[in-house]
Motif scaffolding. Sequence first.
Motif, mmCIF file in Angstrom:
data_model
loop_
_atom_site.group_PDB
_atom_site.id
_atom_site.type_symbol
_atom_site.label_atom_id
_atom_site.label_comp_id
_atom_site.label_asym_id
_atom_site.label_seq_id
_atom_site.Cartn_x
_atom_site.Cartn_y
_atom_site.Cartn_z
ATOM 1 N N LEU A 256 84.688 20.196 -30.484
ATOM 2 C CA LEU A 256 83.267 20.244 -30.150
ATOM 3 C C LEU A 256 82.703 18.828 -30.059
ATOM 4 C CD1 LEU A 256 81.908 23.106 -32.455
ATOM 5 C CD2 LEU A 256 82.929 23.261 -30.179
ATOM 6 N N THR B 87 97.443 30.611 -35.460
ATOM 7 C CA THR B 87 96.288 29.785 -35.792
ATOM 8 C C THR B 87 95.742 29.103 -34.539
ATOM 9 O OG1 THR B 87 97.058 29.452 -38.036
ATOM 10 C CG2 THR B 87 95.557 27.797 -37.168
ATOM 11 N N SER B 88 94.436 29.248 -34.340
ATOM 12 C CA SER B 88 93.755 28.653 -33.189
ATOM 13 C C SER B 88 92.490 27.978 -33.724
ATOM 14 C CB SER B 88 93.420 29.759 -32.180
ATOM 15 O OG SER B 88 92.587 29.268 -31.163
ATOM 16 N N VAL B 89 92.357 26.697 -33.455
ATOM 17 C CA VAL B 89 91.407 25.875 -34.202
ATOM 18 C C VAL B 89 90.228 25.411 -33.348
ATOM 19 C CG1 VAL B 89 91.174 23.736 -35.555
ATOM 20 C CG2 VAL B 89 93.305 25.042 -35.644
ATOM 21 N N ILE B 90 89.047 25.427 -33.969
ATOM 22 C CA ILE B 90 87.875 24.741 -33.412
ATOM 23 C C ILE B 90 87.583 23.585 -34.354
ATOM 24 C CG2 ILE B 90 85.395 24.920 -33.046
ATOM 25 C CD1 ILE B 90 85.820 27.748 -32.124
ATOM 26 N N LEU C 33 85.247 20.161 -35.435
ATOM 27 C CA LEU C 33 84.004 19.428 -35.248
ATOM 28 C C LEU C 33 83.890 18.349 -36.310
ATOM 29 C CD1 LEU C 33 81.175 21.751 -36.563
ATOM 30 C CD2 LEU C 33 83.425 22.644 -36.126
ATOM 31 N N ASP D 297 70.384 25.567 -31.867
ATOM 32 C CA ASP D 297 71.822 25.403 -32.086
ATOM 33 C C ASP D 297 72.437 24.497 -31.020
ATOM 34 O OD1 ASP D 297 74.131 25.795 -33.498
ATOM 35 O OD2 ASP D 297 74.641 27.707 -32.561
ATOM 36 N N GLU D 298 72.016 24.676 -29.775
ATOM 37 C CA GLU D 298 72.570 23.854 -28.694
ATOM 38 C C GLU D 298 71.793 22.554 -28.528
ATOM 39 O OE1 GLU D 298 75.257 24.635 -27.151
ATOM 40 O OE2 GLU D 298 75.479 26.691 -27.861
ATOM 41 N N ILE E 59 79.406 25.875 -32.367
ATOM 42 C CA ILE E 59 80.509 26.762 -32.720
ATOM 43 C C ILE E 59 80.493 28.004 -31.830
ATOM 44 C CG2 ILE E 59 81.297 28.336 -34.541
ATOM 45 C CD1 ILE E 59 81.007 26.097 -36.472
ATOM 46 N N SER E 60 79.305 28.513 -31.521
ATOM 47 C CA SER E 60 79.271 29.739 -30.720
ATOM 48 C C SER E 60 79.877 29.487 -29.346
ATOM 49 C CB SER E 60 77.849 30.292 -30.626
ATOM 50 O OG SER E 60 77.056 29.483 -29.813
ATOM 51 N N ARG E 61 79.589 28.342 -28.757
ATOM 52 C CA ARG E 61 80.181 28.065 -27.441
ATOM 53 C C ARG E 61 81.664 27.736 -27.579
ATOM 54 N NH1 ARG E 61 77.072 23.939 -23.971
ATOM 55 N NH2 ARG E 61 78.810 24.350 -22.576
ATOM 56 N N GLY E 62 82.015 27.081 -28.682
ATOM 57 C CA GLY E 62 83.433 26.803 -28.910
ATOM 58 C C GLY E 62 84.232 28.098 -28.992
ATOM 59 N N VAL E 63 83.691 29.061 -29.730
ATOM 60 C CA VAL E 63 84.369 30.353 -29.865
ATOM 61 C C VAL E 63 84.483 31.022 -28.498
ATOM 62 C CG1 VAL E 63 84.108 32.693 -30.792
ATOM 63 C CG2 VAL E 63 83.714 30.717 -32.280
ATOM 64 N N HIS F 212 91.057 32.814 -28.803
ATOM 65 C CA HIS F 212 91.006 33.574 -30.059
ATOM 66 C C HIS F 212 90.945 32.672 -31.298
ATOM 67 C CE1 HIS F 212 92.882 36.282 -27.096
ATOM 68 N NE2 HIS F 212 92.078 37.157 -27.651
ATOM 69 N N ALA F 213 89.950 31.844 -31.350
ATOM 70 C CA ALA F 213 89.812 30.919 -32.472
ATOM 71 C C ALA F 213 89.778 31.692 -33.787
ATOM 72 C CB ALA F 213 88.535 30.108 -32.319
ATOM 73 N N ILE G 5 84.842 29.732 -25.559
ATOM 74 C CA ILE G 5 85.853 29.210 -24.641
ATOM 75 C C ILE G 5 87.240 29.106 -25.280
ATOM 76 C CG2 ILE G 5 84.144 27.913 -23.303
ATOM 77 C CD1 ILE G 5 85.255 25.377 -24.585
ATOM 78 N N ALA G 6 87.324 29.297 -26.602
ATOM 79 C CA ALA G 6 88.614 29.101 -27.275
ATOM 80 C C ALA G 6 89.538 30.291 -27.072
ATOM 81 C CB ALA G 6 88.389 28.883 -28.770
ATOM 82 N N VAL H 262 90.064 23.576 -29.751
ATOM 83 C CA VAL H 262 88.850 23.246 -29.010
ATOM 84 C C VAL H 262 88.078 22.237 -29.841
ATOM 85 C CG1 VAL H 262 86.608 24.080 -28.199
ATOM 86 C CG2 VAL H 262 88.657 25.456 -27.827
#
Lengths: 481, 532
Positions: free
Chosen positions: A36, A12-15, A17, A435-436, B109-113, B118-119, B115-116, A34
């Motif tokens: 955000l 498991t690898s988490v983003i 926000l 988005d950005e 999310i796109s930038r997070g993915v 393998h999120a 740099i992550a 990561v």
Amino acid sequence: MNAAPSTLQNKTSVISLGASDLDRGVESSGAPLVRLQWQPVGDGSPEVAWSLAQLVGDTTDADCLGSRIDRANAEVLERILTAQPVWVDIAAHASEVWPDMGRTLLHAGPPIAWNDMCGPMKGAVLGAILYENWATSPREAEQLAASGGIRFAPCHEFGAVGPMTGIISPSMPLFVVENKTKGNRAYAPMMESGGAKTLRFGAFAPEVIEGLKLIETVLAPCLKAAVTGIDGGLPLKPLMSQSLHMGDDVHNRNTAATLLLYRAVTESLLKSSISRDLVHETLRTIGADDMFFLSLSMAACKATMDAAHGVPFSSIVTAMARNGVNVGIRVSGLDGQWFVGPADIPVGLFLPGFSEADANPDIGDSAITETAGLGAFAMAAAPAMVQFVGGTPQDALRYSREMAHVTIGRNPGFTLPMLDFIGAPVGIDVRKVVDESMRPVINTATAHKEPGMGIIGAGVVQAPMKCFVDAVGALATTGAR
Amino acid sequence: MAIQSSIKANLYKDSVSLMRISQVTVARTGVQRVTLLMGTRSNKEFLQQAGLMGPALEGAKPGDIMIVVADDAGEKRAAAEQEIHSLIVGEEPKGGSAEAAADAPPRSISRGVAIADHADLAMISVPGPYAAAEALKALRRGLNVLLFSDNVPIEQEQAIKRVAARKGLLVMGPDCGTAIINGVPLGFANVVRRGAIGLVGASGTGLQEVMCQIHRHGQGISQAIGTGSHDVSSEVGGITMLQGLDLLAADAQTKVVAIVSKPPAGDVQKRVIERAGAIGKPVVICFLGGEPAASAGNVHRTSSLEETARQAVALAGERQPGGDEQSIEALATRVCASLAPSQRYLRGLYSGGTFCSEAQTIWRAAGLRVRSNAPLAEADRLADVEASQGHTAIDLGSDEFTVGRPHPMIDHGVRIERLLKEADDSTVACIVLDVVLGYGSHPNPAEMLAPAIRRAKAAARGQGRELPVICFVCGTDTDPQAYETQKAMLADAGAELVGSSTGAARAAQAIASRMAADDNATARRVMQGGER
């Protein structure tokens, strides 16, 4: 509806926000995380956020709207990268290019009516009317414009681009640039010499009209002879590429490009049968203006981006243009529409004696260079430029790095030495801008808000978010049909 | 109280940051009340209802911070407003070096993915109106989603769950408070050992309590999949719960599956039970508050969290955990001896919604009428959430208590206020408090609650009564807050500690039943003229 067993088999690898307090369990478990720096997208409205999410591509769902957009964008990028803009000709008069122009004046930016035009554009309209002899005095010219006797249209809708007010009238000569790959042509008026007292800044005094006549009678025929003397025309992409390596952004700094043009034109003119006096006059005009190449740079970018326009579903911006009141963008997959928002005042340096209070909001078609991945997007190539905004060379690199977050590709034809020769970012994607929440940066000159006062500074400006938010909305609505 | 309002335009901050700024401002300036909210439609409605809406706020956009300062003294209001502005600015990232800016943390999310490492999972706790959009972006990029956010429009929930199901991805939530995936605790989660029991649940605190009890019985958790509270409605159709069952069926480490949920809608319930019957592993199903149902085949039905944990552990094979029925009876007898005849009513002040439901179920089963702000039946809804009535179970984590305020698992302020208010009520027989440990919860809840329990008991004593306070701690010895220390601090303050949410509700019910019986006995004696 079976969930893929891989859900529980991967590490498991988490983003994350939102609330950072919720991260503690993940942190303590040692799983990759990561976090955000999340902000609402675009203008902060939830409706736009939801529309945008509908436009995201999916490698496992080729039929979803986002995947269609991604495919269209790949086609658009291909067209941009393979474009070969070549300066092939000078049109002696705009009316040669558009024979049924009649009493039409083309202008910079998105469509605008006479009453809504800013001071410099109104001044330039009067000047053009006088130059065309449609009126004999400024007052008469104004009456003609106000009475509806003139048809106004954006340069962009005619395959043309004009700097600052961007006025093109039927008698004006034009650079002709052809994209050899697609065969489409783009047009731009020649830079007048004379600094502030020029039509592009809204001046319409008699000497301005004289200057325009001089272009028509001397400069244009000479340049036509020069370009005709170059076998196959002058390929602009290699010249612009070389200029980037010599410190230009080919938008607000054209010093190197103008010199390279000067070199090519000189040899060709000396081979021609044109009289020494006229050759001298022409070379003096080019040599006196570091920005002379800008018209060709803009036409080259326009020829490139017009070839990329009209690909259904594409979310790539094919024009950003300002009329001194509004900024408008055109999007490849949304043919026939302008998405507009109010133009900002550029941030930067002012010439002595002027301040922000004198400045006109952003104006001109020259942001076509940023649209094509040059100008501020290639700022890393032109560190001298950041002095305008009081920055350091590091800031120049930052602009080029940041703009990579709102673009879909890099142009190997325009490399940036300071960033290890990586290609300049190109292909502004309205989805990424929203988005950005990162607005495209534009290098620009600042015009005085009164007609004919000329350039009063230079700096950077950003296109309004509203243009991109509206385009995202239109893509979502169009795509849903 | 005089009110002053203003806007900080074009700056989004999450509610936790805003509440932190409010707290610091109140602490530093002594101003009476500070409310900071983003300018969303629902926040404006909230301000309107609270009487805090000012003309300056009408034009606020969702990306603007609305600032409301309330105090009778003008200079205090001004000082507070200045403090708020400087705190807001102080938190903004400094305009540091170009390098720092270029390496700024990603926003999307796109930038997070990009740099992550393998999120494969996005944990989303942004405001509800934005949450489904972020979830959809994550799903399109192949990530599973834990959607902590609530107030997600139902049609957006349906849309993202359809996309997820098609792609074989999970959407845990919206309104999913907890999960453990591959040993990684997400959201509000306790630290439990890994083991043979896989959980799926629509109720966050229910899952937490069951996993903690399983841990304390010596077993462990393979996976805990939260579904969010709306998943089992007929609109959503239990998509995530069914996916979760399939995942646990296929997961080699999972030997026993347990489902904890409020009763799903009729058709959903049928599908869940059918699927459970077909997965080839023992399944324990607890539809809390639903009709009791008989076990059949591999599907074992339970009606309390305690029984669910015990049953799952027994099915996993190693031990047969016993109950604490006797100690509960003993506790009730001991406590009742010190109560006055007027003390007849139960008051459950819960931070966990599932605990509030479970208490109502148990109390009702004993024939008590229970009112609540989150009632099992609409007829039992409290007229005024601030005023208890008879037997009352309050969910302090529900919207009416949490808009613009931290959840009671993080900030015990609202609960403590309510506890002291109940202590003043001479008809209260006992109070039940849950204490939830784990990541996300308050770092030391007992430190906040113990003094309040002392004060409440002292206040009652001052009025000539004893006030029993029954506590249970939802946590483990491996939680960051230290389970045993928390229990000791609460016991030291005079709280009666019970081992589970179910036990606590049963103990309270036993007290109420005894008091009612005593009352009846007294009445009989009076009628018979036996009392002199």
